[in-house]
Design an enzyme around this catalytic site. Structure first.
Site, short mmCIF file in Angstrom:
data_model
loop_
_atom_site.label_atom_id
_atom_site.label_comp_id
_atom_site.label_asym_id
_atom_site.label_seq_id
_atom_site.Cartn_x
_atom_site.Cartn_y
_atom_site.Cartn_z
N TYR A 162 -1.19 -0.06 10.24
CA TYR A 162 -1.24 -0.63 8.97
C TYR A 162 -0.06 0.37 8.02
CZ TYR A 162 -3.55 -1.70 4.27
OH TYR A 162 -3.93 -1.87 2.95
N LYS A 202 2.63 -2.15 6.43
CA LYS A 202 3.37 -2.28 4.43
C LYS A 202 4.43 -2.03 4.27
CE LYS A 202 -0.55 -3.42 3.64
NZ LYS A 202 -0.81 -5.18 2.87
N SER A 214 0.41 -1.26 -0.08
CA SER A 214 0.30 -0.06 0.02
C SER A 214 0.74 1.14 0.37
CB SER A 214 -1.09 0.24 1.02
OG SER A 214 -1.72 1.90 1.27
#
Length: 270
Positions: A167, A171, A148
């Site tokens: 998150y 990533k 991402s």
């Protein structure tokens, strides 16, 4: 014939990969899912296309992953050409908090980081290690980690988005894991890539947050416009998958271990 395995294949981008790839009846597509309870569309498609093999497993459980690898072996005689690591999670509800918002919430901070790392980093390592012998015996020998822009330092710095802490960290970790595998497995001809799917119109994660609430959409688009003034809406799952597959299929030894966008470069995020 090319054999593909996709994690997180129940919906969204994962299901998009399965749908696109299985359209070629010569290819074998292994859809790895956590439960059949939410796999209605996938089950319907698999009933129509006999080259889709649905495998229920748990990417956080090495023993169950070994069983999944054994199931693939029964179909392919012990090989797998391409592994696409799509399964991911945005983590706990605290994902909307910025780093300083965790002051006095240390337990929540640990959970925010740990849950994302467990799901998005460690579990992917489990999957690769469980399927590595299959990849070694494959013709393509490719592993794609779906990442991402949230994990990209420059994207975050320019857009100024402070949330999705766990998150984003996970990533960024996925990107490094892909590179570590690339340098270790290069002598065996195995190639890896961290691949950003773009801003995609799916039913979960960041895209839904942006396409839902008007104020949130305005805020996020303002941030995105710092990268690309022309972006106004997410692309379809079909377009994202098609472009990602072009990157995977053209992946060379020279690009192995890189973090690329669905457009095959380092900054074509949208």
């Amino acid at each position: 014939m090319v054999s593909w395995a996709i994690t997180g294949a129940t919906r969204g981008i994962g299901f998009g990969f399965v749908s696109h790839l299985s359209a070629n009846s010569n290819d074998k597509v292994f859809a790895l899912i956590r439960s059949r309870a939410t796999a209605g569309p996938l089950e319907e498609l698999a009933a129509k296309r006999k080259n889709i093999h649905v495998i229920v497993t748990d990417i956080a459980d090495p023993k169950k992953l070994a069983q999944a690898a054994a199931e693939i072996t029964q179909v392919t005689a012990g090989s797998l050409d391409v592994l696409i690591l799509n399964a991911s999670s945005a983590g706990p509800e605290t994902s909307a908090l910025s780093p300083t918002a965790f002051i006095g919430k240390e337990e929540a901070l640990e959970n925010e980081i740990n849950e994302n790392i467990k799901t998005n980093v460690i579990s992917n390592i489990y999957v690769v290690n469980a399927f590595l012998d299959l990849i070694r015996n494959g013709k393509e020998k490719k592993i794609a980690f779906i990442t991402s822009p949230s994990g990209d330092v420059e994207f975050t710095r320019i857009t100024g988005l402070p949330t999705l802490l766990g998150y984003s960290v996970s990533k960024a970790g996925v990107n490094m894991v892909a590179t570590k595998y690339a340098v270790e497995l290069a002598p065996e001809g195995i190639k890896t890539v961290s691949l950003s799917p773009g801003w995609v119109d799916t039913d979960s994660g960041e895209p839904r947050a942006v396409t839902g609430d008007t104020e949130v959409r305005k805020f996020i688009l303002t941030a995105f416009h710092k990268i690309d003034e022309s972006v106004e809406a997410p692309i379809s799952v079909e377009e994202s998958v098609r472009l990602q597959l072009q990157v995977i299929e053209s992946l060379t030894e020279a690009d192995s271990g890189k973090s690329l966008t669905h457009r095959g470069n380092s900054d074509g995020w949208f």
